[in-house]
Design a protein around this motif. Structure first.
Motif, PDB file in Angstrom:
ATOM      1  N   LYS A 170      15.136   8.294 -13.886  1.00 55.51           N
ATOM      2  CA  LYS A 170      14.983   8.652 -12.814  1.00 55.51           C
ATOM      3  C   LYS A 170      13.407   9.351 -12.754  1.00 55.51           C
ATOM      4  CE  LYS A 170      19.655   9.855 -11.517  1.00 55.51           C
ATOM      5  NZ  LYS A 170      20.716  10.886 -10.914  1.00 55.51           N
ATOM      6  N   PRO A 171      12.892   9.599 -11.597  1.00 54.82           N
ATOM      7  CA  PRO A 171      13.361   9.126 -10.271  1.00 54.82           C
ATOM      8  C   PRO A 171      13.550   7.848  -9.924  1.00 54.82           C
ATOM      9  CG  PRO A 171      11.289  10.804 -10.617  1.00 54.82           C
ATOM     10  CD  PRO A 171      11.607  10.238 -11.707  1.00 54.82           C
ATOM     11  N   LEU A 172      14.397   7.475  -8.882  1.00 59.00           N
ATOM     12  CA  LEU A 172      14.866   6.328  -8.799  1.00 59.00           C
ATOM     13  C   LEU A 172      14.768   5.935  -7.070  1.00 59.00           C
ATOM     14  CD1 LEU A 172      18.160   4.628  -9.889  1.00 59.00           C
ATOM     15  CD2 LEU A 172      17.675   4.751  -7.564  1.00 59.00           C
ATOM     16  N   LEU A 173      14.279   4.826  -6.914  1.00 62.69           N
ATOM     17  CA  LEU A 173      14.359   4.599  -5.242  1.00 62.69           C
ATOM     18  C   LEU A 173      15.184   3.188  -5.264  1.00 62.69           C
ATOM     19  CD1 LEU A 173      13.143   4.805  -2.411  1.00 62.69           C
ATOM     20  CD2 LEU A 173      11.237   2.990  -3.233  1.00 62.69           C
TER      21      LEU A 173
ATOM     22  N   TYR B 123       0.900  -1.111  -0.039  1.00 58.71           N
ATOM     23  CA  TYR B 123       0.003   0.172  -0.066  1.00 58.71           C
ATOM     24  C   TYR B 123       0.793   1.221  -0.283  1.00 58.71           C
ATOM     25  CZ  TYR B 123      -3.133   3.712   1.862  1.00 58.71           C
ATOM     26  OH  TYR B 123      -3.682   4.797   2.027  1.00 58.71           O
ATOM     27  N   THR B 124       1.772   1.210   0.928  1.00 54.60           N
ATOM     28  CA  THR B 124       2.796   2.521   0.910  1.00 54.60           C
ATOM     29  C   THR B 124       3.819   2.701  -0.380  1.00 54.60           C
ATOM     30  OG1 THR B 124       2.927   2.122   3.353  1.00 54.60           O
ATOM     31  CG2 THR B 124       4.496   3.325   2.321  1.00 54.60           C
ATOM     32  N   LEU B 125       4.004   1.413  -0.870  1.00 58.19           N
ATOM     33  CA  LEU B 125       4.719   1.447  -2.175  1.00 58.19           C
ATOM     34  C   LEU B 125       4.023   2.238  -3.294  1.00 58.19           C
ATOM     35  CD1 LEU B 125       7.351   0.782  -3.580  1.00 58.19           C
ATOM     36  CD2 LEU B 125       6.429  -1.454  -4.123  1.00 58.19           C
ATOM     37  N   LYS B 126       2.786   1.805  -3.522  1.00 62.28           N
ATOM     38  CA  LYS B 126       2.040   2.391  -4.514  1.00 62.28           C
ATOM     39  C   LYS B 126       1.693   4.050  -4.143  1.00 62.28           C
ATOM     40  CE  LYS B 126      -0.816  -1.593  -5.339  1.00 62.28           C
ATOM     41  NZ  LYS B 126      -2.319  -2.130  -5.557  1.00 62.28           N
ATOM     42  N   LYS B 127       1.631   4.438  -2.953  1.00 57.08           N
ATOM     43  CA  LYS B 127       1.721   5.743  -2.671  1.00 57.08           C
ATOM     44  C   LYS B 127       2.746   6.704  -2.931  1.00 57.08           C
ATOM     45  CE  LYS B 127      -0.418   7.363   0.959  1.00 57.08           C
ATOM     46  NZ  LYS B 127      -0.624   7.464   2.370  1.00 57.08           N
ATOM     47  N   ILE B 128       3.955   5.942  -2.506  1.00 52.36           N
ATOM     48  CA  ILE B 128       5.208   6.596  -3.002  1.00 52.36           C
ATOM     49  C   ILE B 128       5.466   6.665  -4.338  1.00 52.36           C
ATOM     50  CG2 ILE B 128       7.788   6.232  -2.731  1.00 52.36           C
ATOM     51  CD1 ILE B 128       6.399   7.333  -0.158  1.00 52.36           C
ATOM     52  N   ILE B 129       5.188   5.690  -5.190  1.00 45.54           N
ATOM     53  CA  ILE B 129       5.668   5.432  -6.370  1.00 45.54           C
ATOM     54  C   ILE B 129       4.751   6.746  -7.247  1.00 45.54           C
ATOM     55  CG2 ILE B 129       4.849   4.352  -8.708  1.00 45.54           C
ATOM     56  CD1 ILE B 129       5.561   1.556  -7.363  1.00 45.54           C
ATOM     57  N   LYS B 130       3.385   6.957  -6.807  1.00 42.76           N
ATOM     58  CA  LYS B 130       2.630   7.985  -7.466  1.00 42.76           C
ATOM     59  C   LYS B 130       3.172   9.233  -7.147  1.00 42.76           C
ATOM     60  CE  LYS B 130      -1.699   5.254  -7.682  1.00 42.76           C
ATOM     61  NZ  LYS B 130      -3.144   5.096  -7.028  1.00 42.76           N
ATOM     62  N   LYS B 131       3.472   9.544  -5.798  1.00 40.54           N
ATOM     63  CA  LYS B 131       3.892  10.802  -5.071  1.00 40.54           C
ATOM     64  C   LYS B 131       5.056  11.528  -5.916  1.00 40.54           C
ATOM     65  CE  LYS B 131       4.901  13.244  -0.824  1.00 40.54           C
ATOM     66  NZ  LYS B 131       4.731  13.244   0.612  1.00 40.54           N
ATOM     67  N   TYR B 132       6.071  10.275  -5.918  1.00 35.22           N
ATOM     68  CA  TYR B 132       7.421  10.849  -6.642  1.00 35.22           C
ATOM     69  C   TYR B 132       7.678  10.535  -8.034  1.00 35.22           C
ATOM     70  CZ  TYR B 132       8.339  11.924  -1.476  1.00 35.22           C
ATOM     71  OH  TYR B 132       8.497  12.217  -0.162  1.00 35.22           O
ATOM     72  N   ASN B 133       6.396  10.005  -8.419  1.00 39.02           N
ATOM     73  CA  ASN B 133       6.565   9.459  -9.888  1.00 39.02           C
ATOM     74  C   ASN B 133       7.830   8.369 -10.252  1.00 39.02           C
ATOM     75  OD1 ASN B 133       5.621   9.451 -12.644  1.00 39.02           O
ATOM     76  ND2 ASN B 133       7.020  11.298 -13.185  1.00 39.02           N
ATOM     77  N   LEU B 134       8.111   7.705  -9.437  1.00 44.57           N
ATOM     78  CA  LEU B 134       9.138   6.807  -9.539  1.00 44.57           C
ATOM     79  C   LEU B 134       9.116   6.023 -10.960  1.00 44.57           C
ATOM     80  CD1 LEU B 134       9.295   5.141  -6.006  1.00 44.57           C
ATOM     81  CD2 LEU B 134      10.695   7.304  -6.907  1.00 44.57           C
ATOM     82  N   LYS B 135      10.263   5.953 -11.570  1.00 48.15           N
ATOM     83  CA  LYS B 135      10.558   5.160 -12.810  1.00 48.15           C
ATOM     84  C   LYS B 135      11.449   4.213 -12.479  1.00 48.15           C
ATOM     85  CE  LYS B 135       8.406   8.601 -15.043  1.00 48.15           C
ATOM     86  NZ  LYS B 135       7.177   8.272 -15.548  1.00 48.15           N
ATOM     87  N   THR B 136      12.179   4.088 -11.677  1.00 41.70           N
ATOM     88  CA  THR B 136      12.972   2.656 -11.294  1.00 41.70           C
ATOM     89  C   THR B 136      13.147   2.428  -9.968  1.00 41.70           C
ATOM     90  OG1 THR B 136      14.305   3.462 -13.119  1.00 41.70           O
ATOM     91  CG2 THR B 136      15.462   1.829 -11.839  1.00 41.70           C
TER      92      THR B 136
END
Length: 207
Positions: A110-113, A41-54
């Protein structure tokens, strides 16, 4: 294996229940972030919030990890590139792993986590290397903080910041070559404390 079973196993066996409250999420550099492995759940929120690509994971056996299986599915669903570079925090990475890591940093969108399990040990050395390779030495030195990231330097995982410190003292430029030449010597020199290793390995369950 059903998603419900994976969620339950992730929450109660892989310590992910702790990450509901503590993500260990921090900015490393512009467009680069570090964290613990988050619940879905948190991962999905972080991907959307920071527009993660990798997303780069440093966990080793991801096929047996419910969190990693769910993470890979989420990345596929959300069009995020998922990269695994298996590392251990108890020994310096070998030359091949360091080259693989450097290549991933150079070529990933990027953005990359980046993350490991707790975001404290393997993610700390990877963040150090990212910043070092980008000429940000003073910021690189800060990546092993206990209070900010939870890294315990007196545990067995302390070998990574011990080696980072020795590398900077050497004033050498090529960290990959230096690690390859000094790995075994440094492993013998470093003396972890039994109590802190027990806390890190057994109580906190870090890999």
């Amino acid at each position: 294996m059903s998603k419900i079973f994976l969620y339950l196993k992730a929450l109660f066996i892989e310590h992910s229940i702790l990450n509901i409250f503590w993500k260990n999420f921090h900015k490393v550099d512009e467009g680069v972030y570090r964290s613990a492995q988050m619940n879905p759940y948190t991962l999905k929120k972080i991907i959307k919030k920071y527009n993660l690509k990798t997303i780069i994971t440093f966990r080793q056996d991801i096929n047996r990890s419910p969190l990693s299986i769910l993470e890979k599915e989420i990345c596929d669903e959300m069009d995020v590139k998922f990269i695994r570079i298996g590392l251990t925090s108890r020994r310096l990475p070998k030359k091949e792993k360091l080259i693989e890591l450097k290549t991933a940093f150079e070529n990933s969108q990027k953005p990359l986590l980046m993350h490991c399990k707790a975001g404290a040990d393997r993610t700390s050395i990877a963040s150090f290397l990212y910043l070092y390779w980008n000429g940000k030495i003073e910021e690189a030195k800060k990546q092993f903080s206990f209070f900010k990231f939870g890294h315990i330097k007196n545990s067995k995982a302390g070998i990574i910041d011990y080696c980072a410190e020795k590398f900077l003292e050497s004033r050498k430029k090529d960290v990959i070559k230096w690690c390859e030449e000094n790995r075994e010597t440094l492993q013998k020199e470093f003396k972890p404390k039994g109590f802190w290793s027990f806390v890190n390995d057994k109580i906190l369950g870090r890999e």
